[in-house]
Write a protein that holds these residues in place. Structure first.
Motif, PDB file in Angstrom:
ATOM      1  N   MET A 118      -3.507  21.038  -7.694  1.00 15.45           N
ATOM      2  CA  MET A 118      -3.829  19.966  -6.862  1.00 15.45           C
ATOM      3  C   MET A 118      -2.391  19.441  -6.188  1.00 15.45           C
ATOM      4  O   MET A 118      -1.957  19.487  -4.997  1.00 15.45           O
ATOM      5  N   CYS A 119      -1.564  19.108  -7.263  1.00 17.69           N
ATOM      6  CA  CYS A 119      -0.143  18.803  -7.009  1.00 17.69           C
ATOM      7  C   CYS A 119       0.783  19.718  -7.348  1.00 17.69           C
ATOM      8  O   CYS A 119       0.737  19.780  -8.673  1.00 17.69           O
ATOM      9  N   ASN A 120       1.606  20.287  -6.580  1.00 17.72           N
ATOM     10  CA  ASN A 120       2.605  21.102  -7.071  1.00 17.72           C
ATOM     11  C   ASN A 120       3.917  20.761  -7.342  1.00 17.72           C
ATOM     12  O   ASN A 120       4.760  21.286  -8.027  1.00 17.72           O
ATOM     13  N   ASP A 121       4.283  19.603  -6.745  1.00 16.73           N
ATOM     14  CA  ASP A 121       5.557  18.819  -6.756  1.00 16.73           C
ATOM     15  C   ASP A 121       5.672  18.277  -8.025  1.00 16.73           C
ATOM     16  O   ASP A 121       4.867  17.246  -8.311  1.00 16.73           O
ATOM     17  N   SER A 122       6.587  18.558  -8.908  1.00 19.91           N
ATOM     18  CA  SER A 122       6.635  17.686 -10.403  1.00 19.91           C
ATOM     19  C   SER A 122       7.102  16.443 -10.248  1.00 19.91           C
ATOM     20  O   SER A 122       6.784  15.607 -11.026  1.00 19.91           O
ATOM     21  N   ASN A 123       7.630  16.121  -8.911  1.00 20.08           N
ATOM     22  CA  ASN A 123       8.000  14.405  -8.572  1.00 20.08           C
ATOM     23  C   ASN A 123       6.741  13.695  -8.386  1.00 20.08           C
ATOM     24  O   ASN A 123       6.931  12.749  -7.871  1.00 20.08           O
ATOM     25  N   GLN A 124       5.871  14.314  -7.680  1.00 16.91           N
ATOM     26  CA  GLN A 124       4.706  13.725  -7.067  1.00 16.91           C
ATOM     27  C   GLN A 124       3.722  13.378  -8.176  1.00 16.91           C
ATOM     28  O   GLN A 124       3.107  14.326  -9.065  1.00 16.91           O
ATOM     29  N   THR A 125       3.180  12.045  -8.307  1.00 20.02           N
ATOM     30  CA  THR A 125       2.416  11.853  -9.221  1.00 20.02           C
ATOM     31  C   THR A 125       0.625  11.740  -8.473  1.00 20.02           C
ATOM     32  O   THR A 125       0.725  11.445  -7.249  1.00 20.02           O
ATOM     33  N   CYS A 126      -0.248  12.446  -9.120  1.00 24.55           N
ATOM     34  CA  CYS A 126      -1.431  12.760  -8.455  1.00 24.55           C
ATOM     35  C   CYS A 126      -2.466  11.860  -9.380  1.00 24.55           C
ATOM     36  O   CYS A 126      -3.108  12.577 -10.297  1.00 24.55           O
ATOM     37  N   TYR A 127      -2.785  10.777  -8.957  1.00 27.76           N
ATOM     38  CA  TYR A 127      -4.029  10.114  -9.463  1.00 27.76           C
ATOM     39  C   TYR A 127      -4.476   9.123  -8.352  1.00 27.76           C
ATOM     40  O   TYR A 127      -3.896   9.219  -7.381  1.00 27.76           O
ATOM     41  N   LEU A 128      -5.649   8.501  -8.447  1.00 27.58           N
ATOM     42  CA  LEU A 128      -6.420   7.773  -7.470  1.00 27.58           C
ATOM     43  C   LEU A 128      -5.568   7.069  -6.853  1.00 27.58           C
ATOM     44  O   LEU A 128      -5.662   6.667  -5.423  1.00 27.58           O
ATOM     45  N   GLY A 129      -4.594   6.205  -7.382  1.00 26.88           N
ATOM     46  CA  GLY A 129      -3.913   4.957  -6.684  1.00 26.88           C
ATOM     47  C   GLY A 129      -2.677   5.680  -5.782  1.00 26.88           C
ATOM     48  O   GLY A 129      -2.248   5.105  -5.066  1.00 26.88           O
ATOM     49  N   GLU A 130      -2.504   7.063  -5.649  1.00 29.26           N
ATOM     50  CA  GLU A 130      -1.502   7.368  -4.860  1.00 29.26           C
ATOM     51  C   GLU A 130      -2.250   8.472  -3.694  1.00 29.26           C
ATOM     52  O   GLU A 130      -1.585   9.134  -3.109  1.00 29.26           O
ATOM     53  N   ILE A 131      -3.579   8.282  -3.600  1.00 29.61           N
ATOM     54  CA  ILE A 131      -4.244   8.906  -2.434  1.00 29.61           C
ATOM     55  C   ILE A 131      -3.612   8.259  -0.998  1.00 29.61           C
ATOM     56  O   ILE A 131      -3.600   7.272  -0.936  1.00 29.61           O
ATOM     57  N   PRO A 132      -3.107   9.400  -0.293  1.00 32.84           N
ATOM     58  CA  PRO A 132      -2.516   8.696   1.059  1.00 32.84           C
ATOM     59  C   PRO A 132      -3.438   8.389   1.837  1.00 32.84           C
ATOM     60  O   PRO A 132      -4.631   8.703   2.055  1.00 32.84           O
ATOM     61  N   GLY A 133      -3.207   7.374   2.752  1.00 30.29           N
ATOM     62  CA  GLY A 133      -3.937   6.875   3.581  1.00 30.29           C
ATOM     63  C   GLY A 133      -3.629   5.527   4.184  1.00 30.29           C
ATOM     64  O   GLY A 133      -2.632   5.190   3.576  1.00 30.29           O
ATOM     65  N   PRO A 134      -4.302   4.917   5.198  1.00 32.64           N
ATOM     66  CA  PRO A 134      -3.911   3.536   5.562  1.00 32.64           C
ATOM     67  C   PRO A 134      -4.008   2.560   4.533  1.00 32.64           C
ATOM     68  O   PRO A 134      -4.965   2.643   3.675  1.00 32.64           O
ATOM     69  N   ARG A 135      -3.069   1.689   4.293  1.00 31.48           N
ATOM     70  CA  ARG A 135      -2.855   0.852   3.100  1.00 31.48           C
ATOM     71  C   ARG A 135      -3.859  -0.358   3.536  1.00 31.48           C
ATOM     72  O   ARG A 135      -4.128  -0.858   4.614  1.00 31.48           O
ATOM     73  N   ILE A 136      -4.425  -0.742   2.274  1.00 32.84           N
ATOM     74  CA  ILE A 136      -5.580  -1.771   2.390  1.00 32.84           C
ATOM     75  C   ILE A 136      -5.026  -3.095   2.881  1.00 32.84           C
ATOM     76  O   ILE A 136      -5.776  -3.872   3.249  1.00 32.84           O
ATOM     77  N   GLN A 137      -3.527  -3.212   2.879  1.00 29.26           N
ATOM     78  CA  GLN A 137      -3.199  -4.414   3.369  1.00 29.26           C
ATOM     79  C   GLN A 137      -3.307  -4.701   4.714  1.00 29.26           C
ATOM     80  O   GLN A 137      -3.570  -5.871   5.240  1.00 29.26           O
ATOM     81  N   ARG A 138      -3.338  -3.660   5.575  1.00 27.68           N
ATOM     82  CA  ARG A 138      -3.674  -3.817   6.847  1.00 27.68           C
ATOM     83  C   ARG A 138      -5.063  -4.522   7.247  1.00 27.68           C
ATOM     84  O   ARG A 138      -5.302  -5.199   7.977  1.00 27.68           O
ATOM     85  N   PHE A 139      -6.042  -4.392   6.054  1.00 30.44           N
ATOM     86  CA  PHE A 139      -7.186  -4.966   6.222  1.00 30.44           C
ATOM     87  C   PHE A 139      -7.209  -6.617   6.003  1.00 30.44           C
ATOM     88  O   PHE A 139      -8.201  -7.335   6.593  1.00 30.44           O
ATOM     89  N   ILE A 140      -6.250  -6.770   5.643  1.00 35.46           N
ATOM     90  CA  ILE A 140      -6.050  -8.285   5.392  1.00 35.46           C
ATOM     91  C   ILE A 140      -6.067  -9.279   6.836  1.00 35.46           C
ATOM     92  O   ILE A 140      -6.685 -10.046   7.051  1.00 35.46           O
ATOM     93  N   VAL A 141      -5.444  -8.455   7.729  1.00 32.75           N
ATOM     94  CA  VAL A 141      -5.500  -9.160   9.244  1.00 32.75           C
ATOM     95  C   VAL A 141      -6.703  -9.306   9.540  1.00 32.75           C
ATOM     96  O   VAL A 141      -7.046 -10.597  10.211  1.00 32.75           O
ATOM     97  N   PRO A 142      -7.756  -8.670   9.873  1.00 30.64           N
ATOM     98  CA  PRO A 142      -9.296  -8.859  10.289  1.00 30.64           C
ATOM     99  C   PRO A 142      -9.983  -9.915   9.396  1.00 30.64           C
ATOM    100  O   PRO A 142     -10.532 -10.694   9.918  1.00 30.64           O
ATOM    101  N   CYS A 143      -9.575  -9.732   8.010  1.00 33.57           N
ATOM    102  CA  CYS A 143     -10.220 -10.739   7.207  1.00 33.57           C
ATOM    103  C   CYS A 143      -9.813 -12.046   7.396  1.00 33.57           C
ATOM    104  O   CYS A 143     -10.347 -12.939   7.601  1.00 33.57           O
ATOM    105  N   LEU A 144      -8.356 -12.124   7.536  1.00 35.97           N
ATOM    106  CA  LEU A 144      -7.837 -13.615   7.697  1.00 35.97           C
ATOM    107  C   LEU A 144      -8.405 -14.086   9.103  1.00 35.97           C
ATOM    108  O   LEU A 144      -8.636 -15.249   9.281  1.00 35.97           O
ATOM    109  N   LEU A 145      -8.427 -13.263  10.229  1.00 38.78           N
ATOM    110  CA  LEU A 145      -8.874 -13.772  11.552  1.00 38.78           C
ATOM    111  C   LEU A 145     -10.412 -13.989  11.410  1.00 38.78           C
ATOM    112  O   LEU A 145     -10.762 -15.289  12.011  1.00 38.78           O
ATOM    113  N   LEU A 146     -11.189 -13.521  10.652  1.00 39.84           N
ATOM    114  CA  LEU A 146     -12.545 -14.064  10.561  1.00 39.84           C
ATOM    115  C   LEU A 146     -12.680 -14.898   9.718  1.00 39.84           C
ATOM    116  O   LEU A 146     -13.546 -16.062  10.014  1.00 39.84           O
TER     117      LEU A 146
END
Length: 147
Positions: free
Chosen positions: A1-29
Motif C-alpha cells: 500500500m505505502c512504498n515510501d519508507s518516509n510515508q506513514t500509512c494509517y487512517l489519520g493520514e488518508i489524503p483528502g479535504p481537511r475537516i477544518q474546512r467543515f468548520i465554516v458552514p457549521c459556524l455559519l449555521l
C-alpha cells in the motif's frame, strides 16, 4: 500500500479535504440559529460531531475573522454582560447565500460518499461501523494471542 519508507500509512493520514474546512458552514449555521461569540460557538460545534476532536480555537477564530472579512458575518461588542466584552457574530445576507451554497455542496458530496459506501459494502459484504479499526479486511483473523 505505502512504498515510501518516509510515508506513514494509517487512517489519520488518508489524503483528502481537511475537516477544518467543515468548520465554516457549521459556524455559519450556528450563527444563523443564534448569534454568538467565539468561545460559545466553539462549544456549540459539538452538535456537528466535533465533541471528541474539537477544532483548535485559533482555527475557529481565524475562520470567524475570514467570514467577517468576506462580509458573511458582522460583529459587535457586547458590553452589557458581566465580565469582559464579547464579540457577537451575526450572519449577513451574503452569509446566508454562502451558507446555502455550502448546503448544496454538502448534499452533492453526501450523494458521492453514499455511493462509495454502498459499493464498498457490496464488495466487502460488511457494514461500516464507526470503529474503523474493526472493519479492516484481514485483521483480527487467525489465532488469538494470549495477553
Amino acid at each position: 500500500m505505502c512504498n515510501d519508507s518516509n510515508q506513514t500509512c494509517y487512517l489519520g493520514e488518508i489524503p483528502g479535504p481537511r475537516i477544518q474546512r467543515f468548520i465554516v458552514p457549521c459556524l455559519l449555521l450556528l450563527i444563523k440559529e443564534k448569534p454568538g461569540y467565539g468561545y460559545e460557538l466553539m462549544e456549540r460545534l459539538g452538535k456537528f460531531g466535533f465533541e471528541e476532536n474539537l477544532p483548535d480555537p485559533a482555527a475557529v477564530y481565524r475562520a470567524l475573522k475570514k467570514l467577517e472579512e468576506n462580509n458573511f458575518v458582522v460583529s459587535h461588542w457586547d458590553t452589557d454582560t458581566s465580565g469582559p466584552a464579547r464579540k457577537i457574530y451575526q450572519i449577513t445576507p451574503e452569509g446566508d447565500e454562502f451558507l446555502h451554497a455550502w448546503a448544496v455542496r454538502i448534499k452533492s458530496n453526501m450523494k458521492r460518499l453514499s455511493r462509495f459506501l454502498q459499493m464498498f459494502q457490496e464488495l466487502y459484504g460488511t457494514e461500516i461501523s464507526p470503529d474503523l479499526e474493526a472493519d479492516k479486511p484481514g485483521e483480527n483473523q487467525g489465532s488469538k494471542k494470549d495477553v
